[in-house]
Design an enzyme around this catalytic site. Sequence first.
Site, PDB file in Angstrom:
ATOM      1  N   ARG A 135      11.610 -56.743 -36.748  1.00  0.00           N
ATOM      2  CA  ARG A 135      11.767 -58.790 -37.627  1.00  0.00           C
ATOM      3  C   ARG A 135      11.535 -57.993 -39.234  1.00  0.00           C
ATOM      4  O   ARG A 135      11.158 -58.382 -39.850  1.00  0.00           O
ATOM      5  CB  ARG A 135      10.267 -59.486 -37.660  1.00  0.00           C
ATOM      6  CG  ARG A 135       9.773 -60.117 -36.396  1.00  0.00           C
ATOM      7  CD  ARG A 135      11.194 -61.033 -36.052  1.00  0.00           C
ATOM      8  NE  ARG A 135      10.850 -61.588 -34.846  1.00  0.00           N
ATOM      9  CZ  ARG A 135      11.388 -61.163 -33.273  1.00  0.00           C
ATOM     10  NH1 ARG A 135      12.284 -59.884 -33.348  1.00  0.00           N
ATOM     11  NH2 ARG A 135      11.093 -61.455 -32.938  1.00  0.00           N
TER      12      ARG A 135
ATOM     13  N   GLU B 133       4.375 -62.788 -41.521  1.00  0.00           N
ATOM     14  CA  GLU B 133       6.201 -62.721 -40.349  1.00  0.00           C
ATOM     15  C   GLU B 133       6.998 -63.261 -41.124  1.00  0.00           C
ATOM     16  O   GLU B 133       7.750 -63.639 -41.902  1.00  0.00           O
ATOM     17  CB  GLU B 133       6.442 -63.345 -39.266  1.00  0.00           C
ATOM     18  CG  GLU B 133       7.835 -63.083 -38.490  1.00  0.00           C
ATOM     19  CD  GLU B 133       8.112 -63.316 -37.459  1.00  0.00           C
ATOM     20  OE1 GLU B 133       7.302 -62.421 -36.453  1.00  0.00           O
ATOM     21  OE2 GLU B 133       8.872 -64.031 -36.265  1.00  0.00           O
TER      22      GLU B 133
ATOM     23  N   SER C 130       6.433 -68.271 -35.615  1.00  0.00           N
ATOM     24  CA  SER C 130       4.996 -67.593 -35.763  1.00  0.00           C
ATOM     25  C   SER C 130       4.980 -67.309 -37.267  1.00  0.00           C
ATOM     26  O   SER C 130       6.103 -66.529 -37.891  1.00  0.00           O
ATOM     27  CB  SER C 130       5.435 -65.767 -34.972  1.00  0.00           C
ATOM     28  OG  SER C 130       5.310 -66.751 -33.199  1.00  0.00           O
TER      29      SER C 130
END
Length: 306
Positions: free
Chosen positions: A173, A297, A226
């Site tokens: 990510r 995130e 998320s």
Amino acid sequence: MMMSDPIHFTGLRGVLKRDEPLAKHTTWRCGGKADVAYIPADRDDLAMFVRSLPAGESLTVIGLGSNLLVRDGGVRGAVVLMHNPGGVLAVSDGLVYAEAGVASPKVARFAAAHGCSEAEFLAGVPGTVGGALAMNAGCYGGETWEYVARVEVLLRGGDFAVRMPGEYSIGYRTVHRAGGAALDGVFTAAWFRFPQGDSTAARTRIRELLARRVATQPLNLPNAGSVFRNPPGDHAARLIESCRLKGYAIGNARVSEKHANFIVNPDGRARAADIEALIGHVRRVVVEKTGVALEAEVRIIGETEK
Ligand SMILES: Cc1cc2nc3c(=O)[nH]c(=O)nc-3n(C[C@H](O)[C@H](O)[C@H](O)COP(=O)(O)OP(=O)(O)OC[C@H]3O[C@@H](n4cnc5c(N)ncnc54)[C@H](O)[C@@H]3O)c2cc1C
């Protein structure tokens, strides 16, 4: 130079909006306004818009806002809204070409229809191709950059560059320029190399992956996927649940009962400040009780409300 000077915005073919509520452009459905929001007609029009910005003016890129918390005070400067349902998607020289404004699930379905395999994971990532490139979005064993053959980037000066994956440093990510510098410019397109496969098998896998998501994620409520990255060797959701934070609420923002790493905005009335406070609370409790410092995130942008 202030963004209110109209002289900079002549000759454009896209849609320019002032004081545009960004809650309309994020999946959390909250946040303040953009001083100027621009929906480009196409890539050349986007280049013209970027060229017309005063030097040093801030430029924020939003795809489908599915990984974004925009603070209640909004975003100063210019915001480009990249999502383009009519964006180009094509097969050329065995590669899948997608403009950055195309939704990732559309790429998954297109790749499946053209006999590619392994693009199925993109069906469950509800953002744009540009957002998937910027985040190295992934799930169920697949990650965006594993399949990138090259990308096109619009640089701040208004010129396009075609770049190879080796020019980027890619992680879980995270995507930086090789050498570690922050990303520059706007992704405008990508060429993906997916292995040859079977259309029927790929379509079946897409259906299975989506069914798994419906069963495990609160997709009926505004959310941004998320909230925290999974720490090495563990799952953020497991840690949050072990701290009994499921259902914990601040204002109108709540840790999902269905998936502990999701924060939901059940009635659409949460303020970004509620969500940000809840992110901070979850992080504090988890580090206190488990010793693990979770990292967000989701990207948080804009100004707090004065
Ligand atoms: C229900 C749900 C499920 C999700 N599941 C997953 C998952 O399984 N895996 C996963 O990785 N993510 C997941 N996400 C998060 C999100 O969908 C991805 O991160 C997605 O790739 C973000 O794309 P976007 O267009 O919405 O980007 P945005 O949220 O609009 O932006 C995210 C970041 O990318 C930058 N960006 C966007 N477009 C460009 C561009 N063209 N050029 C340069 N920078 C750009 C933005 O500036 C910002 O920093 C989920 C989200 C939701 C709501």
